[in-house]
Scaffold this active site. Structure first.
Site, PDB file in Angstrom:
ATOM      1  N   SER A 139      -4.918 -16.892   5.141  1.00 14.83           N
ATOM      2  CA  SER A 139      -6.094 -16.696   4.321  1.00 14.83           C
ATOM      3  C   SER A 139      -6.478 -18.319   4.373  1.00 14.83           C
ATOM      4  O   SER A 139      -5.900 -19.169   4.877  1.00 14.83           O
ATOM      5  CB  SER A 139      -5.271 -16.545   2.917  1.00 14.83           C
ATOM      6  N   TYR A 152       1.089 -17.760  -3.673  1.00 11.46           N
ATOM      7  CA  TYR A 152       0.275 -17.255  -2.700  1.00 11.46           C
ATOM      8  C   TYR A 152       0.109 -18.447  -1.630  1.00 11.46           C
ATOM      9  O   TYR A 152       0.313 -18.432  -0.425  1.00 11.46           O
ATOM     10  CB  TYR A 152      -0.904 -16.834  -3.103  1.00 11.46           C
TER      11      TYR A 152
HETATM   12  P1  NAD Z   1      -4.624  -4.811  -0.236  1.00 12.03           P
HETATM   13  O1  NAD Z   1      -3.919  -4.997  -1.440  1.00 12.03           O
HETATM   14  O2  NAD Z   1      -5.844  -3.758   0.206  1.00 12.03           O
HETATM   15  O3  NAD Z   1      -3.463  -4.127   0.936  1.00 12.03           O
HETATM   16  C1  NAD Z   1      -2.062  -4.727   1.168  1.00 12.03           C
HETATM   17  C2  NAD Z   1      -1.217  -3.468   1.369  1.00 12.03           C
HETATM   18  O4  NAD Z   1       0.060  -4.263   1.489  1.00 12.03           O
HETATM   19  C3  NAD Z   1      -1.115  -2.472   0.400  1.00 12.03           C
HETATM   20  O5  NAD Z   1      -1.358  -1.328   1.367  1.00 12.03           O
HETATM   21  C4  NAD Z   1       0.316  -2.413  -0.028  1.00 12.03           C
HETATM   22  O6  NAD Z   1       0.980  -1.472  -0.387  1.00 12.03           O
HETATM   23  C5  NAD Z   1       1.014  -3.284   1.051  1.00 12.03           C
HETATM   24  N1  NAD Z   1       2.342  -4.101   0.605  1.00 12.03           N
HETATM   25  C6  NAD Z   1       2.266  -4.976  -0.507  1.00 12.03           C
HETATM   26  N2  NAD Z   1       3.584  -5.029  -1.110  1.00 12.03           N
HETATM   27  C7  NAD Z   1       4.051  -4.402   0.142  1.00 12.03           C
HETATM   28  C8  NAD Z   1       5.614  -4.459   0.441  1.00 12.03           C
HETATM   29  N3  NAD Z   1       6.498  -5.102  -0.441  1.00 12.03           N
HETATM   30  N4  NAD Z   1       6.045  -3.761   1.478  1.00 12.03           N
HETATM   31  C9  NAD Z   1       5.237  -3.010   2.222  1.00 12.03           C
HETATM   32  N5  NAD Z   1       3.975  -3.050   2.207  1.00 12.03           N
HETATM   33  C10 NAD Z   1       3.206  -3.782   1.119  1.00 12.03           C
HETATM   34  O7  NAD Z   1      -4.680  -6.113   0.095  1.00 12.03           O
HETATM   35  P2  NAD Z   1      -5.677  -6.989   1.476  1.00 12.03           P
HETATM   36  O8  NAD Z   1      -7.068  -7.794   0.556  1.00 12.03           O
HETATM   37  O9  NAD Z   1      -6.112  -5.852   2.526  1.00 12.03           O
HETATM   38  O10 NAD Z   1      -4.778  -7.715   1.973  1.00 12.03           O
HETATM   39  C11 NAD Z   1      -4.103  -7.722   3.147  1.00 12.03           C
HETATM   40  C12 NAD Z   1      -3.637  -9.061   3.596  1.00 12.03           C
HETATM   41  O11 NAD Z   1      -5.018 -10.055   3.826  1.00 12.03           O
HETATM   42  C13 NAD Z   1      -2.830  -9.775   2.656  1.00 12.03           C
HETATM   43  O12 NAD Z   1      -1.729 -10.752   3.134  1.00 12.03           O
HETATM   44  C14 NAD Z   1      -3.872 -10.830   1.812  1.00 12.03           C
HETATM   45  O13 NAD Z   1      -2.981 -12.156   1.360  1.00 12.03           O
HETATM   46  C15 NAD Z   1      -4.729 -11.159   3.074  1.00 12.03           C
HETATM   47  N6  NAD Z   1      -5.971 -11.549   2.684  1.00 12.03           N
HETATM   48  C16 NAD Z   1      -6.872 -10.916   1.550  1.00 12.03           C
HETATM   49  C17 NAD Z   1      -7.986 -11.476   1.340  1.00 12.03           C
HETATM   50  C18 NAD Z   1      -8.826 -10.746   0.264  1.00 12.03           C
HETATM   51  O14 NAD Z   1      -9.989 -11.430   0.026  1.00 12.03           O
HETATM   52  N7  NAD Z   1      -8.703  -9.332   0.284  1.00 12.03           N
HETATM   53  C19 NAD Z   1      -8.477 -12.722   1.612  1.00 12.03           C
HETATM   54  C20 NAD Z   1      -7.463 -13.401   2.723  1.00 12.03           C
HETATM   55  C21 NAD Z   1      -6.285 -12.949   2.996  1.00 12.03           C
END
Ligand code: NAD
Length: 257
Positions: A139, A152
Site C-alpha cells: 500500500s 496497518y
Molecule cells: P477487500 O476487503 O475487498 O478484500 C479483502 C479480502 O481478504 C476479503 O475477501 C477478505 O475475506 C479476505 N480476508 C481478510 N481477512 C482474512 C483472513 N483472516 N483470512 C483469509 N482471508 C481474509 O479489500 P481490498 O481493498 O481488496 O484489499 C486487498 C489488499 O489490498 C489488502 O492487503 C489491502 O491492505 C490492500 N490495499 C487496499 C487498498 C484499497 O484502497 N482498497 C489500498 C492499498 C492497499
C-alpha cells in the site's frame, strides 16, 4: 490437437499455478480473474467460503477456504504455487494510545506472518523449477504513514522488508519478489467508507473522494481493482524478470509529495 484460435493471444501463464490470498473480493478477486484469463490455474484462498467457491467455479480455479490469522490453517495451504499473490488484509482505525492490542496482533498475523509462512512454504517448489513470482499487495501505507492506522502501517512496512529479503534470496533461483503500493482502490471496503464519510461530514460522496481520500493524490479518482491486477500480471511476464525487490506505487502521485 491444438484448439487455440489462430487469432487468440497466447495464454502467457498456461502451465503455471497462482495462489492468491483474499481472492474472494476486491483486488484479490481482480488478480485471480486476471491470472486465470492469462491461463494460470488459480488457488482462490479466502476465509469467505461462498464468494471464494463462486469465483473458483467461474474461473476454473480451486477454492481454498482458510483463515490466515490461524498459523495452522496457513501451514495447510497448497505449497506448489509458481506465483504467490499476498493480498489478504484488513484495516482498523483508532488512536495509538487506545488501539486494541488483540486487533494489532491479528493484523500482523494476517498481513505479515501469513505472507512469511506462505513464501517460506512455496519457495522450495519455486527453487525446484528455477522460476517463481511473489507479488505482495502492500500500500502507499508501506511507504508513508497516516495517523490512526498504526497496525496497518506497521504491517505494510513489515511486508516491504519481507518482500525485499525474498528478492535477495530468490534471485539466484529465478524467483522475483515485489510490492505493489496502491492508493485508494475502488473496493467494497472503500465504497462503504465513502458512504459513511459522506453521512458524517454532510457532503456528497464524490466530494468525500475528492476532498478527503484524494487530498494527497494528484490524479483525482480512485484506482480500479483491475488496474492493480494488471500490474501484478505484468510482474509475472518475461519483460519484468529484472524487476525485483521493488515497490511500485500505483497512487496517482500521492508519494510524489
Ligand atoms: P477487500 O476487503 O475487498 O478484500 C479483502 C479480502 O481478504 C476479503 O475477501 C477478505 O475475506 C479476505 N480476508 C481478510 N481477512 C482474512 C483472513 N483472516 N483470512 C483469509 N482471508 C481474509 O479489500 P481490498 O481493498 O481488496 O484489499 C486487498 C489488499 O489490498 C489488502 O492487503 C489491502 O491492505 C490492500 N490495499 C487496499 C487498498 C484499497 O484502497 N482498497 C489500498 C492499498 C492497499
Amino acid at each position: 490437437m491444438d484448439t487455440t484460435s489462430a487469432t487468440a493471444p497466447p495464454a502467457a501463464l498456461r502451465g503455471r499455478t497462482a495462489l492468491v490470498t483474499g481472492a474472494a473480493s476486491g483486488i484479490g478477486r481482480a488478480c485471480a480473474e486476471a491470472f486465470a484469463a492469462a491461463g494460470a490455474r488459480v488457488y482462490v484462498v479466502d476465509v469467505a467460503a461462498a464468494p471464494a467457491e463462486e469465483l473458483a467455479g467461474r474461473i476454473g480455479g480451486v477454492a481454498v477456504v482458510a483463515d490466515l490469522s490461524d498459523p495452522q490453517a496457513v501451514e495447510a495451504l497448497p505449497d506448489d504455487a509458481d506465483i504467490v499473490v499476498n493480498n489478504a488484509g484488513l484495516q482498523h482505525v483508532a488512536p495509538l494510545h487506545e488501539f486494541p492490542t488483540e486487533r494489532f496482533a491479528l493484523i500482523q498475523r494476517v498481513m505479515v506472518e501469513a505472507p512469511f509462512r506462505i513464501i517460506r512454504r512455496t519457495l522450495p517448489h519455486m527453487y525446484g523449477n528455477e522460476w517463481g513470482r511473489i507479488v505482495n499487495i502492500s500500500s502507499v501505507h508501506g511507504l508513508r504513514a497516516s495517523a490512526f492506522k498504526s497496525a496497518y502501517v506497521t504491517a505494510k512496512h513489515g511486508l516491504e522488508g519481507l518482500s525485499k529479503t525474498a528478492a535477495l534470496e530468490g534471485a539466484p533461483h529465478g524467483v522475483t519478489s515485489n510490492c505493489i503500493n496502491p492508493g485508494y482502490v475502488r473496493t467494497a471496503l472503500v465504497e462503504r467508507q465513502v458512504a459513511a464519510q459522506a453521512l458524517a461530514h454532510g457532503i456528497r460522496e464524490d466530494e468525500v473522494v475528492e476532498q478527503i481520500m484524494l487530498d494527497r493524490t494528484a490524479v483525482k479518482r480512485l484506482i480500479e481493482p483491475d488496474e492493480v491486477a494488471q500490474l501484478a500480471l505484468w510482474l509475472c511476464s518475461p519483460s519484468a524478470s529484472y524487476i525485483t525487490g521493488a515497490s511500485l506505487p500505483v497512487d496517482g502521485g500521492w508519494t510524489a509529495h
